[in-house]
Design a protein around this motif. Structure first.
Motif, PDB file in Angstrom:
ATOM      1  N   GLY A 138       6.002   9.973  -9.799  1.00  0.00           N
ATOM      2  CA  GLY A 138       5.213   9.212  -8.846  1.00  0.00           C
ATOM      3  C   GLY A 138       5.990   8.105  -8.153  1.00  0.00           C
ATOM      4  N   ALA A 139       5.563   7.836  -6.925  1.00  0.00           N
ATOM      5  CA  ALA A 139       6.027   6.667  -6.170  1.00  0.00           C
ATOM      6  C   ALA A 139       4.760   6.063  -5.591  1.00  0.00           C
ATOM      7  N   GLU A 140       4.077   5.243  -6.406  1.00  0.00           N
ATOM      8  CA  GLU A 140       2.726   4.799  -6.060  1.00  0.00           C
ATOM      9  C   GLU A 140       2.694   4.007  -4.764  1.00  0.00           C
ATOM     10  N   ASP A 141       3.727   3.222  -4.501  1.00  0.00           N
ATOM     11  CA  ASP A 141       3.755   2.475  -3.249  1.00  0.00           C
ATOM     12  C   ASP A 141       5.152   2.530  -2.643  1.00  0.00           C
ATOM     13  N   ILE A 142       5.189   2.531  -1.319  1.00  0.00           N
ATOM     14  CA  ILE A 142       6.438   2.581  -0.559  1.00  0.00           C
ATOM     15  C   ILE A 142       6.284   1.655   0.639  1.00  0.00           C
ATOM     16  N   THR A 143       7.309   0.891   0.931  1.00  0.00           N
ATOM     17  CA  THR A 143       7.285   0.076   2.143  1.00  0.00           C
ATOM     18  C   THR A 143       8.674   0.093   2.773  1.00  0.00           C
ATOM     19  N   ILE A 144       8.737  -0.044   4.086  1.00  0.00           N
ATOM     20  CA  ILE A 144       9.988   0.132   4.819  1.00  0.00           C
ATOM     21  C   ILE A 144      10.257  -1.078   5.707  1.00  0.00           C
ATOM     22  N   LEU A 145      11.484  -1.599   5.637  1.00  0.00           N
ATOM     23  CA  LEU A 145      11.897  -2.687   6.515  1.00  0.00           C
ATOM     24  C   LEU A 145      12.180  -2.155   7.925  1.00  0.00           C
ATOM     25  N   LYS A 146      12.278  -3.067   8.873  1.00  0.00           N
ATOM     26  CA  LYS A 146      12.535  -2.673  10.255  1.00  0.00           C
ATOM     27  C   LYS A 146      13.888  -1.982  10.424  1.00  0.00           C
ATOM     28  N   GLY A 203       1.524  -1.848  -6.680  1.00  0.00           N
ATOM     29  CA  GLY A 203       1.673  -2.173  -5.265  1.00  0.00           C
ATOM     30  C   GLY A 203       2.865  -3.081  -5.005  1.00  0.00           C
ATOM     31  N   ILE A 204       3.467  -2.930  -3.816  1.00  0.00           N
ATOM     32  CA  ILE A 204       4.636  -3.739  -3.465  1.00  0.00           C
ATOM     33  C   ILE A 204       4.509  -4.256  -2.033  1.00  0.00           C
ATOM     34  N   SER A 205       5.288  -5.290  -1.741  1.00  0.00           N
ATOM     35  CA  SER A 205       5.367  -5.840  -0.386  1.00  0.00           C
ATOM     36  C   SER A 205       6.721  -6.512  -0.219  1.00  0.00           C
ATOM     37  N   TYR A 212      12.814 -10.674   0.179  1.00  0.00           N
ATOM     38  CA  TYR A 212      12.091 -10.904  -1.070  1.00  0.00           C
ATOM     39  C   TYR A 212      11.153  -9.724  -1.313  1.00  0.00           C
ATOM     40  N   LEU A 213      11.204  -9.179  -2.503  1.00  0.00           N
ATOM     41  CA  LEU A 213      10.353  -8.057  -2.869  1.00  0.00           C
ATOM     42  C   LEU A 213       9.304  -8.535  -3.871  1.00  0.00           C
ATOM     43  N   PHE A 214       8.036  -8.279  -3.554  1.00  0.00           N
ATOM     44  CA  PHE A 214       6.907  -8.638  -4.412  1.00  0.00           C
ATOM     45  C   PHE A 214       6.386  -7.360  -5.051  1.00  0.00           C
ATOM     46  N   VAL A 215       6.190  -7.382  -6.376  1.00  0.00           N
ATOM     47  CA  VAL A 215       5.784  -6.188  -7.106  1.00  0.00           C
ATOM     48  C   VAL A 215       4.629  -6.525  -8.044  1.00  0.00           C
ATOM     49  N   VAL A 216       3.519  -5.789  -7.897  1.00  0.00           N
ATOM     50  CA  VAL A 216       2.439  -5.889  -8.880  1.00  0.00           C
ATOM     51  C   VAL A 216       2.903  -5.183 -10.150  1.00  0.00           C
ATOM     52  N   ILE A 221      -0.559  -6.020  -2.830  1.00  0.00           N
ATOM     53  CA  ILE A 221      -0.299  -7.346  -2.263  1.00  0.00           C
ATOM     54  C   ILE A 221       0.354  -7.212  -0.902  1.00  0.00           C
ATOM     55  N   VAL A 222       0.225  -8.281  -0.115  1.00  0.00           N
ATOM     56  CA  VAL A 222       1.011  -8.387   1.115  1.00  0.00           C
ATOM     57  C   VAL A 222       1.574  -9.807   1.150  1.00  0.00           C
ATOM     58  N   ALA A 223       2.894  -9.887   1.238  1.00  0.00           N
ATOM     59  CA  ALA A 223       3.577 -11.179   1.209  1.00  0.00           C
ATOM     60  C   ALA A 223       3.526 -11.820   2.592  1.00  0.00           C
ATOM     61  N   VAL A 224       3.266 -13.128   2.615  1.00  0.00           N
ATOM     62  CA  VAL A 224       3.251 -13.872   3.878  1.00  0.00           C
ATOM     63  C   VAL A 224       4.156 -15.102   3.803  1.00  0.00           C
ATOM     64  N   GLY A 225       4.965 -15.185   2.764  1.00  0.00           N
ATOM     65  CA  GLY A 225       5.916 -16.273   2.586  1.00  0.00           C
ATOM     66  C   GLY A 225       6.779 -15.980   1.375  1.00  0.00           C
TER      67      GLY A 225
END
Length: 357
Positions: A53-61, A117-119, A130-134, A171-175
């Protein structure tokens, strides 16, 4: 007296039977049980190294993708490995797409690491990532904050725990130390959570966290799942998975969230990713949750990827981008787009790389 007792017992039995019948129908409706699986395939192949499994994935610009893998022992969902979870990185600009395990340094118990979840937050001043990980060690909920160093190393900076962050899903990081988080359940007791679902109690919420304050940012949610932010940082999107809707909130001064609208999607959507170029919202969804919870390899849970264009407008467009009955991919949770490419992750199986061109 005996006749009265018999009448009371009969009434109680009838009421109990009626409640269980109502509960059965309600859970089947929420789970979209026996729903016909829509099928639509893309040109895809499995990503190497991703087996559980890869429960969450996020991609930088810049095309750098992060994957959280190995979620297990969470809400009695299927899992096929009790090994600690891992984080991977994948450069989508490279000719060979091979996820590389990220090395984690610092004061973190990796033996119980269970990422969900990650952000990602990029500091505009110095481009630090910065990587945020639940994280769910021993079924608890906490958030780990890392700094990316080089190409394949995460340095652990901080663990965030708080009573309001009691059942964190995403989560979604805003700082650098600031984020919004969804709670997917209200109670710690699973029987009470099931009762809340049956009664339709919208007691889940979105929590805003900063080192200075922690508070509820939005409530009235049946089960908060994925969360993300619009490219202009003005709107927050939340998947209310049991309502089969995506909720849209406007981000106001003081990090307050004002409810704007809900967009029906007709399926149980998990994580949310946003196309950084178009603003389109991409959703990894579960077409029939009963197949997910009652896992049967002969009749596996399917996968469904939904896209929403113009989500904030008066006429958002909801389309099916990928659908499978579980024989190619089981239990999709996330769909992360990047310039004609698409990464699809799952709770416990594999991950796909697809072309949308």
């Amino acid at each position: 007296m005996a006749a009265l007792q018999k009448s009371l017992i009969a009434a109680a039995v009838a009421a109990l039977a009626a409640f269980f019948g109502f509960a059965f129908l309600k859970i089947n409706r929420l789970s979209l049980a026996s729903r016909e699986m829509p099928v639509k395939h893309l040109k895809c192949h499995y990503l190497p190294n991703i087996e559980y499994g890869a429960e969450d994935i996020t991609i930088l610009k810049d095309g750098l993708a992060f994957l959280s893998t190995g979620l297990h022992d969470y809400l009695d969902l299927p899992s096929f490995s009790n090994e600690p979870g891992k984080m991977y990185v994948l450069d989508l600009l490279q000719p060979k797409l091979i996820p590389v395990e990220l090395q984690i340094k610092g004061d973190l118990d990796l033996s119980s690491f269970n990422p969900h979840g990650i952000s990602v937050y990029t500091d505009e001043g110095d481009d630090t990532v910065y990587l945020f990980v639940v994280n769910h060690p021993q079924r608890k909920s906490q958030v780990e904050i890392f700094r990316l160093v080089g190409e394949d190393t995460l340095v652990h900076l901080k663990t965030v725990r708080h009573p309001m962050l009691h059942s964190v899903n995403d989560i979604v990081a805003v700082g650098k130390e600031h984020f919004y988080a969804t709670n997917d359940h209200y109670f710690h007791n699973e029987a009470l959570n099931l009762l809340a679902v049956i009664l339709g109690l919208p007691w889940c919420n979105v929590v805003y966290y900063s080192p200075e304050e922690v508070r509820e940012a939005a409530g009235g949610i049946q089960s908060g799942n994925g969360i993300n932010i619009s490219p202009d940082k003005r709107y927050i999107y939340v998947s209310d998975i049991l309502d089969h809707e995506i909720d849209v909130f406007e981000r106001l001064d003081g990090e307050r969230l004002a409810y704007v609208k809900s967009v029906p999607v007709g399926t149980l959507c998990d994580n949310i990713e946003v196309d950084h170029m178009t603003g389109d919202v991409w959703l990894g969804c579960h077409p029939d949750a009963t197949k997910l919870s009652n896992f049967d390899p002969k009749d596996p849970p399917g996968s469904e990827i939904i896209k929403i264009k113009n989500i904030v407008s008066d006429q958002p467009v909801v389309t099916l981008e990928y659908g499978d009955d579980g024989h190619e991919l089981m239990g999709s949770t996330v769909a992360a787009p990047y310039e004609g490419k698409l990464l699809i992750g799952t709770i416990f199986q594999k991950a796909l790389y697809c072309s949308t061109k």
